[in-house]
Design an enzyme around this catalytic site. Sequence first.
Site, mmCIF file in Angstrom:
data_model
loop_
_atom_site.group_PDB
_atom_site.id
_atom_site.type_symbol
_atom_site.label_atom_id
_atom_site.label_comp_id
_atom_site.label_asym_id
_atom_site.label_seq_id
_atom_site.Cartn_x
_atom_site.Cartn_y
_atom_site.Cartn_z
ATOM 1 N N GLN A 1 -8.057 -1.527 -1.097
ATOM 2 C CA GLN A 1 -9.120 -2.509 -0.953
ATOM 3 C C GLN A 1 -10.059 -2.120 0.193
ATOM 4 O O GLN A 1 -11.269 -2.253 0.070
ATOM 5 C CB GLN A 1 -8.511 -3.888 -0.712
ATOM 6 C CG GLN A 1 -9.331 -4.984 -1.311
ATOM 7 C CD GLN A 1 -8.467 -6.168 -1.712
ATOM 8 O OE1 GLN A 1 -7.801 -6.756 -0.878
ATOM 9 N NE2 GLN A 1 -8.477 -6.515 -2.973
ATOM 10 N N PHE A 2 -9.490 -1.633 1.264
ATOM 11 C CA PHE A 2 -10.245 -1.041 2.367
ATOM 12 C C PHE A 2 -9.474 0.199 2.812
ATOM 13 O O PHE A 2 -8.245 0.178 2.840
ATOM 14 C CB PHE A 2 -10.370 -2.018 3.547
ATOM 15 C CG PHE A 2 -11.312 -3.157 3.283
ATOM 16 C CD1 PHE A 2 -12.632 -3.110 3.722
ATOM 17 C CD2 PHE A 2 -10.883 -4.278 2.581
ATOM 18 C CE1 PHE A 2 -13.500 -4.162 3.459
ATOM 19 C CE2 PHE A 2 -11.758 -5.331 2.325
ATOM 20 C CZ PHE A 2 -13.068 -5.273 2.764
ATOM 21 N N ALA A 3 -10.209 1.229 3.201
ATOM 22 C CA ALA A 3 -9.534 2.454 3.647
ATOM 23 C C ALA A 3 -8.607 2.171 4.817
ATOM 24 O O ALA A 3 -7.577 2.826 4.985
ATOM 25 C CB ALA A 3 -10.572 3.500 4.047
ATOM 26 N N ASP A 4 -8.981 1.163 5.620
ATOM 27 C CA ASP A 4 -8.150 0.803 6.786
ATOM 28 C C ASP A 4 -6.698 0.522 6.370
ATOM 29 O O ASP A 4 -5.774 0.821 7.117
ATOM 30 C CB ASP A 4 -8.710 -0.445 7.467
ATOM 31 C CG ASP A 4 -10.207 -0.341 7.707
ATOM 32 O OD1 ASP A 4 -10.620 -0.422 8.860
ATOM 33 O OD2 ASP A 4 -10.968 -0.186 6.720
ATOM 34 N N PHE A 5 -6.518 -0.072 5.198
ATOM 35 C CA PHE A 5 -5.168 -0.447 4.764
ATOM 36 C C PHE A 5 -4.364 0.763 4.281
ATOM 37 O O PHE A 5 -3.156 0.681 4.093
ATOM 38 C CB PHE A 5 -5.216 -1.515 3.667
ATOM 39 C CG PHE A 5 -5.962 -2.751 4.076
ATOM 40 C CD1 PHE A 5 -6.007 -3.145 5.404
ATOM 41 C CD2 PHE A 5 -6.631 -3.520 3.136
ATOM 42 C CE1 PHE A 5 -6.709 -4.280 5.788
ATOM 43 C CE2 PHE A 5 -7.328 -4.659 3.505
ATOM 44 C CZ PHE A 5 -7.373 -5.047 4.835
ATOM 45 N N HIS B 1 -11.744 -3.382 8.880
ATOM 46 C CA HIS B 1 -12.401 -3.251 7.573
ATOM 47 C C HIS B 1 -13.565 -2.264 7.654
ATOM 48 O O HIS B 1 -14.527 -2.363 6.916
ATOM 49 C CB HIS B 1 -12.932 -4.606 7.096
ATOM 50 C CG HIS B 1 -11.866 -5.598 6.767
ATOM 51 N ND1 HIS B 1 -11.109 -6.218 7.718
ATOM 52 C CD2 HIS B 1 -11.402 -6.050 5.577
ATOM 53 C CE1 HIS B 1 -10.252 -7.032 7.142
ATOM 54 N NE2 HIS B 1 -10.391 -6.949 5.841
ATOM 55 N N GLU C 1 0.814 -1.220 0.000
ATOM 56 C CA GLU C 1 0.000 0.000 0.000
ATOM 57 C C GLU C 1 0.846 1.268 0.000
ATOM 58 O O GLU C 1 0.459 2.286 -0.567
ATOM 59 C CB GLU C 1 -0.952 0.010 1.192
ATOM 60 C CG GLU C 1 -2.163 -0.909 1.037
ATOM 61 C CD GLU C 1 -1.903 -2.330 1.487
ATOM 62 O OE1 GLU C 1 -0.746 -2.634 1.862
ATOM 63 O OE2 GLU C 1 -2.846 -3.141 1.472
#
Lengths: 325, 349
Positions: free
Chosen positions: A81-85, A126, A59
């Site tokens: 893929q997810f904002a968390d990442f 997630h 990322e």
Amino acid sequence: MTLAYLEAIRLALGESLDEDPRVFVYGQDVAGAFGGAFKVTKGIAERYKDRVLNAPISEDAMAGVAIGAALEGMRPVLEYQFADFATIAFNQFVNHAGTMFWRTGRSCPIVARLPVGGTPGGGPFHSQMPETWLSNHPGLVVVAPATVADAYFMLKDAIACQDPVMYCEHKYLYYHLKAEFDKTRAEHLPLGSAAVRRPGDDCTLISYSGMVHECLRAAEILDRDHGIDCEVIDLRCIRPLDTETILTSVCRTGRVVVATESWPFGGVAAEVLALVSSEAFSHLDAPPRRLCALDVPVPFHPDLFAAHHPDAERIAEAVLETMAF
Amino acid sequence: MKSQPQKLPQIASPKASDPASTNDIRVRHLTWMILARALDDRMCKLKAQNLVPGSVFTGRGQEAYSAAGGMCLRPGDVFAPLIRDQAGRLAFGETIIDVVRTCMGKRTSSMRGRDGNIHRGNLDIGLLPMISHLGAMVSVVAGMLMARRFKGQLVGNDLTVGMASIGDGGMNAGALHEALNLAAVEKLPFVLLVANNQVAYSTFNDRTFACRDLVDRAVGYGVCGHSCDGTDATACLTTVSDAVARVRRGEGPQMVVATLLRLAGHGLHDPAEYVTPELKSRFGDCIQLDSNTLKVQGILTDADIERIWDDARTRIAAAVEQAMHEPDPDPAQEDWTAYSERDLKKVRS
């Protein structure tokens, strides 16, 4: 035609690839028939095999690639893929993309698509809302579309923008939000403007992203059950903030409740309340209120998750308390 | 995938209009090394005179390796230097005056006083202004090369090259790992110059990595690894130019690891007392070593070398004199915005 929020993003992305050879899409699993974890690039990726590329699970490096490509005149659109990442990319976003114009005078037109927000069962990693930590740093534009039309127009405008744009797309809205959409007739609001989604005179309700819909529901409840007429403002763009729309409304209603899905400490709601308190103090008839997510990580179990963030009923209660002050 | 250095090939320096002889290249190499050393020395003096905000970070001991990197690049290539790359920056095309201006924080500098010292760059010539986070520049170079591929510019067997520097400390940053792997996946024309200067600030190799040699990592990334003695100027030129030539031919990413010793503290503020006499005794000074070699081989005389130093100091003195009289940034005149879009409400697709 009826379009889901996710389909609007896909439409905007596909058109951007059609119209501008500088645009490319880079992210995990976006290429080929697979079309991304949420299928945003499905159908597009097959049309543009050379410009919709899978990235390794890197990322940080993805963001660096976008910055380098932007400096060379491209218009990269990253899919996280997810904002968390995107926490992994925090350094490249805030220290590199966000400082580029100030340090060098060169623009850094990248777009990072960040699937944000909670869904039942998503759990702590997630479900997060990254707009607070991204907005704290100067140099990044942070947007959070809440409607189908905004999902479409704001992505296209984000790609046209010279600055790095963090495009926060809410996962719950992907398929749950559908609307009639005709791009030739739909209202194309400016990227940096807030929108009044429901006019009203008694209390201003402010939110963004998925929480706008809870506020609209709260406004309906309050109107129907209590005769309270709420004005609902959708911030749309978190950074920069459309202070004029906020202050105009609050000065008129004298009451304000801000609702967000993100955490309270130093958050967007705190920023809006600070603005209102310092700039519209003499117009206030009640203390400004905020409702945020509970100050713990996003829970896994659907019952815990439902209790974690504000909903229409809790927002309505807060408005009633504000009206009773 | 390790390669043996080949005989010294021709190096196209930005400053050379004609193919130069090997000896000419070696003399030019020493000249860049000396200019960088003299410039570092002068910046330290300016700091002592309180004319430089922040610290001063020198490339002392790394000039041979760094200059070799800069000399192997051409106009149109991309270079992401790091802390100790004064020599490589100059050889790639950075001007003395911009170094002085930036260190002094002058409004006239490329960073306009908004950033300083080693964070300077010149995007117009492909010289990236580093951020402090180690490893972060590598993926940006990769992105620039990918952009050129998108635009159809990475074709043939004489490719544009992207080069980035890193040290034994930065080799352990996650950003470096992500980016080097990505560059290998994309088979980009990229060279990573690793300077193992034995110490990451004050922490020695034994506490920063466990592999036998950093070059062993190359095969794990799927890139071609090369090693050289970073105190040996000729070895640096030979090895780096070989790696760059392979990249230009389309052989994909290359990694060079030079072994040397940082002959100064992390910055001017650091006396580096942790570097033991025993460690110091194992490494020479690349400039002294190369000067001696060129004298012994009859290529330069003492007088020639003294002239190179004098010329460097004269040019630097002129730049310092000029920069001293240039304006500092003015907070009242500063354009205090971090956004290039003046009004986001006017942005429209």
